[in-house]
Structure formats: C-alpha cells, structure tokens
Enzyme design. Structure first.
Site, mmCIF file in Angstrom:
data_model
loop_
_atom_site.group_PDB
_atom_site.id
_atom_site.type_symbol
_atom_site.label_atom_id
_atom_site.label_comp_id
_atom_site.label_asym_id
_atom_site.label_seq_id
_atom_site.Cartn_x
_atom_site.Cartn_y
_atom_site.Cartn_z
ATOM 1 N N GLN A 122 0.844 -1.200 0.000
ATOM 2 C CA GLN A 122 0.000 0.000 0.000
ATOM 3 C C GLN A 122 0.877 1.247 0.000
ATOM 4 O OE1 GLN A 122 -3.849 0.456 2.440
ATOM 5 N NE2 GLN A 122 -2.363 1.536 3.689
ATOM 6 N N GLY A 123 0.858 1.991 -1.084
ATOM 7 C CA GLY A 123 1.652 3.204 -1.199
ATOM 8 C C GLY A 123 0.835 4.430 -0.833
ATOM 9 N N SER A 125 1.383 6.437 2.761
ATOM 10 C CA SER A 125 2.155 7.384 3.577
ATOM 11 C C SER A 125 3.413 7.860 2.857
ATOM 12 C CB SER A 125 2.557 6.732 4.907
ATOM 13 O OG SER A 125 1.424 6.429 5.680
ATOM 14 N N SER A 159 4.667 -1.759 3.869
ATOM 15 C CA SER A 159 4.933 -3.121 4.330
ATOM 16 C C SER A 159 5.176 -4.078 3.165
ATOM 17 C CB SER A 159 3.748 -3.633 5.165
ATOM 18 O OG SER A 159 3.574 -2.844 6.313
ATOM 19 N N GLU A 242 -11.776 -2.228 7.270
ATOM 20 C CA GLU A 242 -10.488 -2.806 7.663
ATOM 21 C C GLU A 242 -10.228 -2.570 9.142
ATOM 22 O OE1 GLU A 242 -6.271 -2.550 8.684
ATOM 23 O OE2 GLU A 242 -7.516 -0.802 8.317
#
Length: 383
Positions: A122-123, A125, A159, A242
C-alpha cells in the site's frame, strides 16, 4: 451470545486447524523465508475455502459474509498461527477493487490476490504526509497521447514492498493545494521500471517496512481505480471495514499473548505478589472491555454501519495493546528486561511485542487524528 452461524464456522475452522501441519514460521527465519512460507500458508487457506468469504464467486470468492471471514481470522489468531501474507490485499485492496473497479480490473486482480499468487503493498504514507495523508506529494502527470500516468515521488512505511507484486498507490493528480480533491488511486506493478525499494529496520529489529521511490514510472491509464481526482473517496470507502476487522482479530491475539505470559512466563518469576496479581487483573479487565467493544463492532459490521465510530475503536484498541504489553514488562521487572533481546526467545518476545505495540497509536491513523475525528464527526464539536 454468538450467532449460530458464527459458532458453526468456529467449529469447522478449529477442526481443520487441528488436522493440518502448522506453517513453520519463527523469529529466526530471514525475510525471504518468512515471505515464502506465509505465501504458501495463504494458498493453503484459500484452497481449503477459508479466504474470500463473502466475495463474489466469479472472482474466486466463497459464500458467506464479511463477519464470517473475520471469524476465520479470529480462530487462526487463537491458535497462535500467522495471518496470510496478503492480508493487506485481502482486507483493503481487494474490497476496494470490488467496489470501485471495472469488470476488467476485478477479473484481472481479484483471483491472484485471493490465492496469494500476487501480493499487494500500500503506497499511501510519505515522509511529510503520514498523519496528514491529504497533503501527499507523489505526483502523477497524465500523458494524453500515450494514455499513461508518469509518477514521481516517494512513499514510506510500505509493508513488504520489497517482495510485493503490486502496489495500491495514492498520487497527486490535482494542484499542489488540492488536498483530498486532487488525489487519484493507481494500481501499479512493482516490477515497473523506475521503482526502487529500500527496506527499513524497525526498532523491533524487523524489516517489515520499506521506503519506495518512483522516478518517471509509467502507469497505463487502465490502471486507474475509480475516477481521476476521486482517489481519496475510493481509498476511504473501505478503510472503516479494515479497522473494524482489525480490532476483532487483534483482540484475540492480545488475549492469547496475555494467556501465554500468565501460563508460561509468569510461573518462572516465582510466587506472584499483590502488585503482580493486581497488574494481571488490570490487563484482563481491559481485555474483557475490548471483547465487549468487539461485540458492538461485529454488530455494526453486520449492518454495514461502521461509520466514524471506528476512530473510537482504533483509540481503544491502541490503549489496550499498549497497556497489556507495558504491563507485562512491568511484571518482568528491570533485571529481567536487561537480560532480554528482541530475538525469538520467550523473553525476547515480550520486548519485541512491547516495542511493536508502541506503534499502535501511530499506524492506520495516529491517536491525535482519531481524537479529532471523534470530536468533529462523532460528537459534532466545532473545529
């Protein structure tokens, strides 16, 4: 009182877990070994019918509800088994593609996401856009003649980016001051030219996170998820689910950790005194309160009414997690802590989990941001 369907799923999962070999994962494994083992574990779970519950059958899903899927994750956690390596794709990216993607995108991305053939990172931050995600700067410029986006910028705290196959990427397609109104959501293969990944070593000693650099990365227009400049709404639409699901399974992991400490570590410290007994009691009271909150989260999940109350869920979960692992270190005492590392030994586990727990009030939205959401969106207080 649990619904009969939940009890039925719990029994079926427990029976299955009792009959299989546990995935061989431990602290001593290197990153590549861990990733490969957890990917195989995801395939095993999917083949057995325990992933994709509540997703449409034409994309590889199984009958049931989102709460049924969370029940499966709870039982995995209760058995001290790891979650599948593609949990971010399963929890966030997959539901987002199902809700906002084209038919071609659903057909292309969902089946390999479910079975673990493709793992997502997940890009979101960035170095200067963590808590204030709407200020992100990674820029995507649209080339109309080539029908491509050209991406330049940097992401951080991503991550497993060094092993991931795909990236769910938020980019700036509006002006510098457009904030939420100028963000788009791209689906980017991680082997695209111009992407550089650098692993980061955390305070725990793990290397779960990475920083990712994008230099003139070419992304086809068909990899846009949703509409241009509507990526904020696209991304936020599934984050509440989520967060709700994370609380339900994380509270099982926290109780399992506390049980392990009381049953395995604490006896080695000698007869507990009144202070130790009081601290154990305080931790279990918080865990019981978290269980009570979990029933409310499950009710809201089932009725699809999570809303902004997920900010309260996130705040409370962080408080309990930090109190449990902080309490464990208090009970171990200074001398025991001096003898520990963050390795795979029983003692090292508690240092590792304490340090990991410190981040619970930061990741997925800092405590400060969550309090602002509670004040503004839940209580209706003026800004």
């Amino acid at each position: 009182m649990l619904p009969s369907r939940t009890e039925e799923i719990q029994g079926a999962v427990r029976t299955w877990l009792s009959q299989i070999d546990r995935p061989p994962v431990d602290f001593g494994m290197n990153r590549t070994q861990t990733f490969a083992t957890l990917r195989d574990w995801q395939r095993q779970l999917y083949d057995a019918g325990w992933l994709g519950i509540g997703w449409r059958a034409e994309y590889g899903g199984r009958p049931g509800t989102g709460l049924d899927q969370i029940t499966v994750y709870e039982e995995i956690a209760r058995e001290r088994l790891p979650l599948p390596i593609g949990i971010l794709g399963l929890d966030i990216v997959g539901p987002t593609i199902l809700e906002h993607g084209t038919e071609e995108q659903r057909t292309r991305y969902i089946p390999p996401l479910l079975c673990g053939d493709e793992i997502w990172c997940q890009g979101f931050s960035e170095p200067e856009a963590g808590s204030d995600l709407a200020s992100l700067r990674t820029k995507a410029t649209y080339d109309e003649s080539a029908r491509t986006f050209i991406v330049n910028g940097q992401k951080v705290w991503t991550s497993w980016a060094d092993h991931a196959d795909q990236c769910a990427l938020l980019v700036r397609t509006g002006g510098p001051d457009s904030r939420q109104r100028g963000i788009s959501y791209l689906l980017v293969p991680m082997d695209t030219a111009g992407i550089e990944v650098r692993p980061l070593t955390q305070i725990t000693g793990d290397q779960e996170f990475c920083e990712v650099f994008f230099t003139d990365v070419v992304v086809p227009a068909e990899n846009l998820l949703g509409e241009v400049n509507d990526g904020w709404r696209t991304a936020m639409s599934t984050l509440a689910h989520e967060r709700g699901g994370y609380l339900l399974r994380r509270r099982v992991e926290l109780r399992a950790a506390m049980d392990d400490f009381v049953n395995e570590t604490l006896p080695a410290l000698g007869a507990p005194d009144d202070i130790i007994e009081a601290k154990v009691g305080q931790c279990y009271v918080l865990l019981d309160a978290l269980d009570a909150r979990a029933f409310d989260v499950a009710r809201r999940l089932e009725s699809d009414q999570l809303g902004h109350e997920t900010a309260i869920d996130k705040l409370f979960l962080s408080k309990v997690e930090q109190a449990v692992f902080g309490g464990i270190l208090d009970m171990l005492g200074d001398q025991r802590m001096l003898e520990m590392g963050t390795d795979g030994t029983e003692q090292g586990r508690w240092i590792h989990d304490y340090l990991y727990g410190r981040a619970s009030s930061i990741y997925s939205g800092t405590a400060q941001v969550q309090r602002n959401i509670v004040a503004n969106r839940v209580l209706g207080l003026p800004r």
